[in-house]
Design a protein around this motif. Structure first.
Motif, PDB file in Angstrom:
ATOM      1  N   GLU A   1       0.844  -1.197   0.000  1.00  9.30           N
ATOM      2  CA  GLU A   1       0.000   0.000   0.000  1.00  9.30           C
ATOM      3  C   GLU A   1       0.877   1.244   0.000  1.00  9.30           C
ATOM      4  OE1 GLU A   1      -3.408   0.338  -0.020  1.00  9.30           O
ATOM      5  OE2 GLU A   1      -3.495  -1.823  -0.378  1.00  9.30           O
ATOM      6  N   GLY A   2       0.425   2.265  -0.683  1.00  7.81           N
ATOM      7  CA  GLY A   2       1.129   3.534  -0.637  1.00  7.81           C
ATOM      8  C   GLY A   2       2.194   3.731  -1.692  1.00  7.81           C
ATOM      9  N   VAL A   3       2.306   2.821  -2.672  1.00 14.07           N
ATOM     10  CA  VAL A   3       3.268   3.016  -3.756  1.00 14.07           C
ATOM     11  C   VAL A   3       2.618   3.878  -4.825  1.00 14.07           C
ATOM     12  CG1 VAL A   3       4.507   1.874  -5.643  1.00 14.07           C
ATOM     13  CG2 VAL A   3       4.546   0.882  -3.374  1.00 14.07           C
ATOM     14  N   LYS A   4       3.341   4.891  -5.273  1.00  8.93           N
ATOM     15  CA  LYS A   4       2.847   5.762  -6.350  1.00  8.93           C
ATOM     16  C   LYS A   4       3.056   5.012  -7.676  1.00  8.93           C
ATOM     17  CE  LYS A   4       4.187  10.053  -4.047  1.00  8.93           C
ATOM     18  NZ  LYS A   4       5.059  11.236  -4.150  1.00  8.93           N
ATOM     19  N   GLN A   5       2.025   4.294  -8.100  1.00  6.51           N
ATOM     20  CA  GLN A   5       2.154   3.431  -9.269  1.00  6.51           C
ATOM     21  C   GLN A   5       2.422   4.200 -10.559  1.00  6.51           C
ATOM     22  OE1 GLN A   5      -0.790   0.327  -9.576  1.00  6.51           O
ATOM     23  NE2 GLN A   5      -1.008   0.207  -7.360  1.00  6.51           N
ATOM     24  N   ASP A   6       1.995   5.471 -10.626  1.00  5.08           N
ATOM     25  CA  ASP A   6       2.207   6.282 -11.829  1.00  5.08           C
ATOM     26  C   ASP A   6       3.629   6.816 -11.935  1.00  5.08           C
ATOM     27  OD1 ASP A   6      -0.435   5.887 -12.457  1.00  5.08           O
ATOM     28  OD2 ASP A   6      -1.103   7.772 -11.567  1.00  5.08           O
ATOM     29  N   GLU A   7       4.419   6.686 -10.864  1.00  2.12           N
ATOM     30  CA  GLU A   7       5.763   7.268 -10.857  1.00  2.12           C
ATOM     31  C   GLU A   7       6.874   6.216 -10.799  1.00  2.12           C
ATOM     32  OE1 GLU A   7       6.081  10.345  -7.896  1.00  2.12           O
ATOM     33  OE2 GLU A   7       4.093  11.125  -8.387  1.00  2.12           O
ATOM     34  N   VAL A   8       6.551   4.966 -11.092  1.00  2.00           N
ATOM     35  CA  VAL A   8       7.555   3.898 -11.101  1.00  2.00           C
ATOM     36  C   VAL A   8       8.510   4.143 -12.262  1.00  2.00           C
ATOM     37  CG1 VAL A   8       7.912   1.415 -11.386  1.00  2.00           C
ATOM     38  CG2 VAL A   8       6.023   2.241  -9.998  1.00  2.00           C
TER      39      VAL A   8
ATOM     40  N   GLN B   1       1.768   9.283   2.814  1.00  3.66           N
ATOM     41  CA  GLN B   1       1.148   8.526   3.894  1.00  3.66           C
ATOM     42  C   GLN B   1       1.931   7.253   4.215  1.00  3.66           C
ATOM     43  OE1 GLN B   1      -0.528   9.428   1.116  1.00  3.66           O
ATOM     44  NE2 GLN B   1      -1.866  11.054   1.852  1.00  3.66           N
ATOM     45  N   ALA B   2       2.607   6.694   3.217  1.00  2.35           N
ATOM     46  CA  ALA B   2       3.341   5.444   3.421  1.00  2.35           C
ATOM     47  C   ALA B   2       4.732   5.650   4.007  1.00  2.35           C
ATOM     48  CB  ALA B   2       3.462   4.692   2.108  1.00  2.35           C
ATOM     49  N   LYS B   3       5.237   6.870   3.933  1.00  2.87           N
ATOM     50  CA  LYS B   3       6.573   7.136   4.465  1.00  2.87           C
ATOM     51  C   LYS B   3       6.552   7.061   5.983  1.00  2.87           C
ATOM     52  CE  LYS B   3       8.058   9.994   0.635  1.00  2.87           C
ATOM     53  NZ  LYS B   3       8.510  11.323   0.225  1.00  2.87           N
ATOM     54  N   ALA B   4       7.617   6.510   6.535  1.00  4.55           N
ATOM     55  CA  ALA B   4       7.707   6.376   7.995  1.00  4.55           C
ATOM     56  C   ALA B   4       7.875   7.755   8.620  1.00  4.55           C
ATOM     57  CB  ALA B   4       8.875   5.486   8.374  1.00  4.55           C
ATOM     58  N   LYS B   5       7.132   7.986   9.646  1.00  6.00           N
ATOM     59  CA  LYS B   5       7.226   9.247  10.376  1.00  6.00           C
ATOM     60  C   LYS B   5       8.302   9.124  11.450  1.00  6.00           C
ATOM     61  CE  LYS B   5       3.441  11.026   8.459  1.00  6.00           C
ATOM     62  NZ  LYS B   5       3.408  10.419   7.183  1.00  6.00           N
ATOM     63  N   ALA B   6       8.996  10.206  11.685  1.00  5.59           N
ATOM     64  CA  ALA B   6      10.019  10.210  12.742  1.00  5.59           C
ATOM     65  C   ALA B   6       9.326  10.079  14.095  1.00  5.59           C
ATOM     66  CB  ALA B   6      10.809  11.506  12.697  1.00  5.59           C
ATOM     67  N   PRO B   7       9.909   9.323  15.008  1.00  9.01           N
ATOM     68  CA  PRO B   7       9.281   9.180  16.310  1.00  9.01           C
ATOM     69  C   PRO B   7       9.321  10.514  17.070  1.00  9.01           C
ATOM     70  CG  PRO B   7      11.435   8.129  16.289  1.00  9.01           C
ATOM     71  CD  PRO B   7      11.146   8.575  14.894  1.00  9.01           C
ATOM     72  N   ARG B   8       8.300  10.740  17.839  1.00  4.64           N
ATOM     73  CA  ARG B   8       8.282  11.951  18.646  1.00  4.64           C
ATOM     74  C   ARG B   8       7.991  11.571  20.086  1.00  4.64           C
ATOM     75  NH1 ARG B   8       3.292  14.805  19.583  1.00  4.64           N
ATOM     76  NH2 ARG B   8       1.555  13.517  18.877  1.00  4.64           N
ATOM     77  N   THR B   9       8.542  12.309  20.979  1.00  2.00           N
ATOM     78  CA  THR B   9       8.356  12.067  22.405  1.00  2.00           C
ATOM     79  C   THR B   9       7.095  12.772  22.878  1.00  2.00           C
ATOM     80  OG1 THR B   9      10.748  11.968  22.703  1.00  2.00           O
ATOM     81  CG2 THR B   9       9.417  12.262  24.686  1.00  2.00           C
ATOM     82  N   ILE B  10       6.270  12.060  23.605  1.00  2.00           N
ATOM     83  CA  ILE B  10       5.028  12.590  24.126  1.00  2.00           C
ATOM     84  C   ILE B  10       5.259  13.037  25.563  1.00  2.00           C
ATOM     85  CG2 ILE B  10       2.590  12.140  24.579  1.00  2.00           C
ATOM     86  CD1 ILE B  10       3.371  11.925  21.615  1.00  2.00           C
ATOM     87  N   LYS B  11       4.955  14.286  25.850  1.00  2.00           N
ATOM     88  CA  LYS B  11       5.118  14.807  27.214  1.00  2.00           C
ATOM     89  C   LYS B  11       3.970  14.301  28.068  1.00  2.00           C
ATOM     90  CE  LYS B  11       5.731  18.997  29.817  1.00  2.00           C
ATOM     91  NZ  LYS B  11       5.796  20.441  29.813  1.00  2.00           N
ATOM     92  N   ILE B  12       4.309  13.759  29.185  1.00  2.00           N
ATOM     93  CA  ILE B  12       3.305  13.235  30.104  1.00  2.00           C
ATOM     94  C   ILE B  12       2.924  14.342  31.085  1.00  2.00           C
ATOM     95  CG2 ILE B  12       2.817  11.495  31.848  1.00  2.00           C
ATOM     96  CD1 ILE B  12       4.950   9.774  30.454  1.00  2.00           C
ATOM     97  N   SER B  13       1.631  14.621  31.175  1.00  5.07           N
ATOM     98  CA  SER B  13       1.200  15.686  32.068  1.00  5.07           C
ATOM     99  C   SER B  13       0.659  15.137  33.372  1.00  5.07           C
ATOM    100  CB  SER B  13       0.155  16.555  31.400  1.00  5.07           C
ATOM    101  OG  SER B  13      -0.908  15.775  30.942  1.00  5.07           O
TER     102      SER B  13
END
Length: 146
Positions: free
Chosen positions: A109-116, A134-146
């Motif tokens: 899922e998430g491959v741009k088939q028109d740009e191969v 949407q398919a690219k991995a997002k960098a992890p982020r730290t969640i502040k605990i309140s």
């Protein structure tokens, strides 16, 4: 009684015939089915922005390949046909060979088939499958605990 697996695609000729055809005289010869040596090796790599396939197919030209993307399926095929003829006063010798292969891969899922894109360099076919945002991995982020 011993059970033996029946394989109709590999008929036995019996005794010395089996030994002869399985010897080193015919290392790539298999009765009743195509040899696996015709299928090129494929390396698959995932990068943050795309997937990359490398198909090892030396001896082919880029015109010998077909790369097709259809409904989430990538199909890579190749075909090479050669012929030669030698005429002499006493004989005519004709030789020909025909090799082909086809490999298919289900696309994630998430491959741009028109740009191969694909290119062939030094015996390696390179196929690049770009990822959608949407398919690219997002960098992890730290969640502040309140």
């Amino acid at each position: 009684m011993t059970l033996v697996k029946y394989n109709p695609s590999s008929p036995s000729r019996g005794g010395w015939m089996d030994d002869f055809f399985s010897s080193s005289l015919f290392p790539n010869f298999e009765w009743g089915r195509a040899s696996s040596t015709n299928t090129p090796a494929v390396n698959i790599r995932e990068n943050p922005d795309n997937y990359e396939l490398e198909v090892a197919a030396p001896g082919l030209d880029k015109k010998d390949f077909e790369v097709l993307v259809d409904n989430g399926l990538l199909t890579i095929s190749g075909r090479k046909e050669t012929q030669s003829e030698e005429n002499n006063n006493n004989f005519t010798r004709r030789e020909f060979s025909y090799n082909s292969f086809m490999r298919s891969f289900s696309l994630p899922e998430g491959v741009k088939q028109d740009e191969v894109v694909a290119n062939y360099l030094n015996g390696i076919l390179h196929v690049t499958l770009p990822k959608s945002e949407q398919a690219k991995a997002k960098a992890p982020r730290t969640i502040k605990i309140s």
